[in-house]
Design an enzyme around this catalytic site. Structure first.
Site, PDB file in Angstrom:
ATOM      1  N   ASP A 102       0.868  -1.164   0.000  1.00 48.15           N
ATOM      2  CA  ASP A 102       0.000   0.000   0.000  1.00 48.15           C
ATOM      3  C   ASP A 102       0.910   1.220   0.000  1.00 48.15           C
ATOM      4  O   ASP A 102       1.746   1.363   0.902  1.00 48.15           O
ATOM      5  CB  ASP A 102      -0.830  -0.017   1.294  1.00 48.15           C
ATOM      6  CG  ASP A 102      -2.253   0.414   1.078  1.00 48.15           C
ATOM      7  OD1 ASP A 102      -2.434   1.469   0.454  1.00 48.15           O
ATOM      8  OD2 ASP A 102      -3.167  -0.289   1.552  1.00 48.15           O
ATOM      9  N   ASP A 210      -3.033   4.403  -2.481  1.00 50.03           N
ATOM     10  CA  ASP A 210      -4.122   4.910  -1.652  1.00 50.03           C
ATOM     11  C   ASP A 210      -4.657   6.235  -2.203  1.00 50.03           C
ATOM     12  O   ASP A 210      -3.875   7.149  -2.489  1.00 50.03           O
ATOM     13  CB  ASP A 210      -3.557   5.117  -0.228  1.00 50.03           C
ATOM     14  CG  ASP A 210      -4.615   5.431   0.790  1.00 50.03           C
ATOM     15  OD1 ASP A 210      -5.469   4.575   1.035  1.00 50.03           O
ATOM     16  OD2 ASP A 210      -4.588   6.544   1.364  1.00 50.03           O
ATOM     17  N   GLU A 269      -6.508   3.284  -5.869  1.00 54.32           N
ATOM     18  CA  GLU A 269      -7.813   3.488  -5.233  1.00 54.32           C
ATOM     19  C   GLU A 269      -8.348   4.827  -5.721  1.00 54.32           C
ATOM     20  O   GLU A 269      -7.645   5.834  -5.632  1.00 54.32           O
ATOM     21  CB  GLU A 269      -7.667   3.495  -3.710  1.00 54.32           C
ATOM     22  CG  GLU A 269      -9.014   3.517  -3.016  1.00 54.32           C
ATOM     23  CD  GLU A 269      -8.958   4.025  -1.584  1.00 54.32           C
ATOM     24  OE1 GLU A 269      -9.864   3.704  -0.815  1.00 54.32           O
ATOM     25  OE2 GLU A 269      -8.022   4.765  -1.226  1.00 54.32           O
ATOM     26  N   HIS A 340     -10.855  -3.258   3.830  1.00 53.14           N
ATOM     27  CA  HIS A 340     -10.873  -2.760   5.210  1.00 53.14           C
ATOM     28  C   HIS A 340     -11.720  -1.508   5.373  1.00 53.14           C
ATOM     29  O   HIS A 340     -11.826  -0.995   6.484  1.00 53.14           O
ATOM     30  CB  HIS A 340      -9.434  -2.490   5.655  1.00 53.14           C
ATOM     31  CG  HIS A 340      -8.809  -1.402   4.813  1.00 53.14           C
ATOM     32  ND1 HIS A 340      -8.502  -1.594   3.478  1.00 53.14           N
ATOM     33  CD2 HIS A 340      -8.498  -0.120   5.091  1.00 53.14           C
ATOM     34  CE1 HIS A 340      -8.025  -0.462   2.985  1.00 53.14           C
ATOM     35  NE2 HIS A 340      -8.005   0.451   3.938  1.00 53.14           N
ATOM     36  N   ASP A 341     -12.289  -0.994   4.285  1.00 52.70           N
ATOM     37  CA  ASP A 341     -13.143   0.197   4.359  1.00 52.70           C
ATOM     38  C   ASP A 341     -14.616  -0.110   4.129  1.00 52.70           C
ATOM     39  O   ASP A 341     -15.434   0.807   4.064  1.00 52.70           O
ATOM     40  CB  ASP A 341     -12.710   1.218   3.284  1.00 52.70           C
ATOM     41  CG  ASP A 341     -11.333   1.789   3.533  1.00 52.70           C
ATOM     42  OD1 ASP A 341     -10.920   1.867   4.710  1.00 52.70           O
ATOM     43  OD2 ASP A 341     -10.661   2.150   2.552  1.00 52.70           O
TER      44      ASP A 341
HETATM   45  C1  NOJ Z   1      -8.160   4.955   1.879  1.00 54.80           C
HETATM   46  C2  NOJ Z   1      -7.866   3.859   2.833  1.00 54.80           C
HETATM   47  O1  NOJ Z   1      -8.287   2.653   2.273  1.00 54.80           O
HETATM   48  C3  NOJ Z   1      -8.573   4.196   4.112  1.00 54.80           C
HETATM   49  O2  NOJ Z   1      -8.535   3.146   5.031  1.00 54.80           O
HETATM   50  C4  NOJ Z   1      -7.966   5.435   4.667  1.00 54.80           C
HETATM   51  O3  NOJ Z   1      -8.690   5.851   5.810  1.00 54.80           O
HETATM   52  C5  NOJ Z   1      -7.967   6.569   3.649  1.00 54.80           C
HETATM   53  N1  NOJ Z   1      -7.548   6.135   2.352  1.00 54.80           N
HETATM   54  C6  NOJ Z   1      -6.999   7.624   4.061  1.00 54.80           C
HETATM   55  O4  NOJ Z   1      -5.687   7.130   3.912  1.00 54.80           O
END
Ligand code: NOJ
Length: 569
Positions: A102, A210, A269, A340-341
Site C-alpha cells: 500500500d 491509496d 484506489e 478494510h473500508d
Molecule cells: C483509503 C484507505 O483505504 C482508508 O482506510 C484510509 O482511511 C484513507 N484512504 C486515508 O488514507
C-alpha cells in the site's frame, strides 16, 4: 501483436488483501503482525492466490490504523522489523506469491519528519511540501469561518487545521493527523518516487496506491457547494481526479519503473471516479495505472451521503457492474466486494441469516468470473459477516466515531446513527480473522485489539477446510478456474437476463469457449429466463450442483461450452 502468453501476470491473478492488524498475531500482543502473516502462507498457497496486498505496516501513530505513515522506509515495531518483512517476501516468493504494498502518498502522518519540518517555520524549505494557507480575510484566525475554504473533511469537520504558531492552516482531506502532501511541488513527487523505488529494491511486485485520484488539487482552492443538511462544502470538484493527476501518474510510472523489465502491478484506489476517468487511468496506451478500485458498486445501497442507507437492489448492482465491464473492455477492471473500508458483503448484499453459505458463494461467483483481477479481502473466503455492534463504545474507526459525534451534536438521534454505523462502518471489515473455533478464533493467544466475531465458533477456516462445498472450497475452485481457463481471464463479457429482478447472469467468450455464469441473488426460487436457458444449452456444468431449469435461493452455476471446429459433424 501481444499474445496471451505475453500478458502481464496480474491479468490471470487473484490478489488477497491482508489487513495486518487483524490477520494473525504471532507474539500474543493482540495485534496482528508480519510474522503472523508468514505463519499463514500455507493457507494462502492452498487457496491459490497469486499476490498479497498488504495494508500499511510502516511506523504510524495509528490515528487511521496505519494510513497515517510517519516513516516510509521502516516497519512499525508492533508489526515486526524489516527483517520480518524481508523474510515474508522471500517465503511468499518461494511459493510463487507476489507482494503488493500500500503506497499512502496523498498524505503523511503529522508526525512524519517532513511535516514536522514543514510546520517548524513558514520559511522552512519543506514548508511547501504541504498545503499551507492564510486564514480567510475578515474572520478571526483559528475560529470557524476563517478556514481558507469551506471544505469538509472525509472524516467529518473542516478539511483545514489551524496552526497557531505560524498563523496558517494546513489541508487534511482525512484526519488532522493526515496532512495532505503538495504534489504540485516536484520535490514531493520525487520523494514519493524514491520511496517506491526503495520498496521495489526490497523485492515488492507492485503498489496499491491509496486515494491516488486525490493527489492533484485545483490550486485555486475554490469553495465547494454546501448541500442541504451539511455544515461544510463538498471538496470533490477540486480534488477528485484533479487537473494534473494523469500527468503525475504517467510521471510516476516513467520515473519508478522506467528501466525495469519485470511486470509490476499498479492499482489505484479512486473514490468518486467515473468510468470515463477510469478509462484514462487504465488505458494501456496511456501507461498510468493498470486498474482502479472504483466505488460505484459499493454505493448502490447508499443514498446521497455515505451513511444514508438505501435498500440493496440487484438491478442497480448489476447495471453498475455490467456498465464497467463493457466500458473497460479495452482496459482492465479491479474486482472487489470487501476491503478494510467496507462492511462485509454477505451481510450487505447476501442473506446472512437464512442462506449464509449459498449467498457468500453466489456473490463470489459473480465477482470472480467477471473480466478483471479479483481482490479477496481476508475473511471473504469463509464468508465472514458484520460484527454485532451494540453501542458506540464498540467502535474504533476514526471515521465512524467522528461521524457519530458530529451527527449527535447536530441533533440526530444516537440510535439512528448507530443503525447506519452497524450496517456501514469500516469496523465490520476489521475484526480478527477467524482461523478456528478456539479462543479468539486462533487469531491471538492474547487479548485481541478488536473483539472477535462470536460467530467464529461456526465460521472459521479450520472447519471449512474439512468440508468440500464450503465457502472456502468454493473460493479455491473459482481461483483454480481462473488459472485453468483462459476464457475467465480474456473472455468478452455479455450480460444475460438484463432486466431480471434477481438474477445476475452473463457469458464470457474467448476463442471457441463460452462460459455461462448464472446466479440467483435472492432468497426465493427463480426460473431460468429464455436467454439464459438458451445460453446453457449444450453446456457442461463446471461449478455448481445441478443444471435444472429452476434456481434455488442463492444458487449459482457456471457452465462451459466449446464450439465444434468448423466443418465438424
Ligand atoms: C483509503 C484507505 O483505504 C482508508 O482506510 C484510509 O482511511 C484513507 N484512504 C486515508 O488514507
Amino acid at each position: 501483436m501481444r499474445t496471451d502468453q505475453d500478458a502481464p501476470w496480474w491479468r490471470a491473478a487473484v490478489v488477497y488483501q491482508v489487513y495486518p492488524r487483524s490477520f494473525a498475531d504471532s507474539d500474543g500482543d493482540g495485534v496482528g503482525d508480519l510474522a503472523g502473516i508468514r505463519e499463514h502462507l500455507d493457507h494462502l498457497e492452498w487457496l491459490g492466490v497469486d499476490a498479497l496486498w498488504l495494508s500499511p505496516f510502516q511506523p504510524s501513530p495509528m490515528d487511521d490504523n496505519g494510513y497515517d505513515i510517519s516513516d516510509y522506509r521502516a516497519v512499525d515495531p508492533i508489526y515486526g522489523t524489516l527483517d520480518d518483512f524481508d523474510a515474508l517476501v522471500a517465503d511468499a516468493h518461494d511459493r510463487g506469491i507476489r507482494i503488493v504494498l500500500d503506497l499512502v502518498a496523498n498524505h503523511t502522518s503529522d508526525e512524519h519528519p517532513w511535516f514536522r519540518q514543514s510546520r517548524s517555520a513558514s520559511d522552512h524549505p519543506r514548508r511547501d511540501w504541504y498545503w499551507w494557507r492564510r486564514p480567510r480575510d475578515g474572520h478571526v484566525p483559528g475560529q470557524h469561518g476563517a478556514e481558507p475554504t469551506n471544505w469538509g473533511s472525509f472524516f467529518s469537520g473542516s478539511a483545514w487545521a489551524w496552526d497557531p504558531t505560524s498563523d496558517e492552516y494546513y489541508l487534511h482531506l482525512f484526519s488532522p493527523k493526515q496532512p495532505d502532501l503538495n504534489w504540485e511541488n516536484p520535490a514531493v513527487r520525487q520523494a514519493i518516487h524514491d520511496v517506491a523505488r526503495w520498496w521495489l529494491r526490497r523485492g515488492v511486485d507492485g503498489f496499491r496506491m491509496d486515494v491516488i485520484n486525490l493527489v492533484s488539487k485545483d490550486p485555486a482552492l475554490p469553495d465547494g457547494v454546501v448541500r442541504p443538511g451539511e455544515e461544510y462544502g463538498d471538496l470533490g470538484r477540486s480534488v477528485v481526479d484533479g487537473p494534473r493527476v494523469h500527468e503525475y501518474l504517467a510521471e510516476f510510472r516513467r520515473e519508478v519503473f522506467g528501466d525495469r523489465t519485470d511486470v509490476v502491478l499498479l492499482v489505484g484506489e479512486a473514490p468518486g471516479t467515473g468510468l470515463e476517468e477510469a478509462r484514462r487511468y487504465t488505458h494501456p496506451d496511456r501507461r498510468e495505472l493498470d486498474m482502479v478500485f472504483h466505488f460505484e458498486h459499493v454505493n448502490v445501497d447508499r443514498g446521497e451521503f455515505k451513511w444514508d442507507l438505501r435498500p440493496f437492489s440487484v438491478p442497480a448492482l448489476r447495471r453498475v457492474l455490467a456498465t464497467w465491464q463493457v466500458g473497460l473492455a479495452d482496459c482492465w477492471n479491479a474486482l472487489y466486494w470487501d476491503n478494510h473500508d467496507q462492511p462485509r458483503v454477505v451481510s450487505r448484499f447476501g442473506d446472512v441469516t437464512r442462506f449464509r453459505d449459498a449467498s457468500a458463494k453466489a456473490l463470489a461467483t459473480v465477482l470472480h468470473l467477471q473480466r478483471g483481477t479479483p481482490f479477496v479481502f481476508q475473511g471473504d473466503e469463509i464468508g465472514m459477516a458484520n460484527y454485532p455492534f451494540t453501542t458506540i463504545e464498540d467502535f474504533d474507526d476514526i471515521e465512524s466515531v467522528n461521524h457519530y459525534r458530529r451527527s449527535v451534536a447536530l441533533g440526530v438521534a444516537p440510535e439512528d446513527v448507530l443503525v447506519s454505523l452497524r450496517a456501514m462502518s469500516r469496523d465490520n471489515g476489521r475484526t480478527p480473522m477467524q482461523w478456528d473455533d478456539g479462543p479468539q478464533a486462533g487469531f491471538t493467544r492474547g487479548r485481541p485489539w478488536r473483539p472477535v466475531n462470536p460467530d467464529h465458533v461456526d465460521v472459521n477456516v479450520a472447519a471449512q477446510r474439512e468440508v468440500p462445498g464450503s465457502v472456502l472450497h468454493h473460493y479455491r475452485d473459482l481461483i483454480r478456474l481462473r488459472h485453468e481457463e483462459p476464457v475467465v481471464v480474456e473472455g468478452t463479457f455479455s450480460l444475460l437476463a438484463a432486466e431480471h429482478d434477481h438474477l445476475f447472469a452473463f457469458t464470457r467468450e474467448h476463442g471457441d469457449t463460452t462460459l455461462v455464469v448464472v446466479a440467483n441473488l435472492s432468497s426465493g426460487r427463480v426460473g431460468l429466463p429464455d436467454d439464459v436457458r438458451e445460453a446453457c444449452e449444450g453446456a457442461a456444468l463446471v461449478l455448481g450442483e445441478r443444471a435444472a431449469g429452476v434456481l434455488d435461493p442463492w444458487e449459482s452455476r457456471v457452465l462451459r461450452r466449446t464450439r465444434a471446429p468448423e466443418g465438424a459433424t
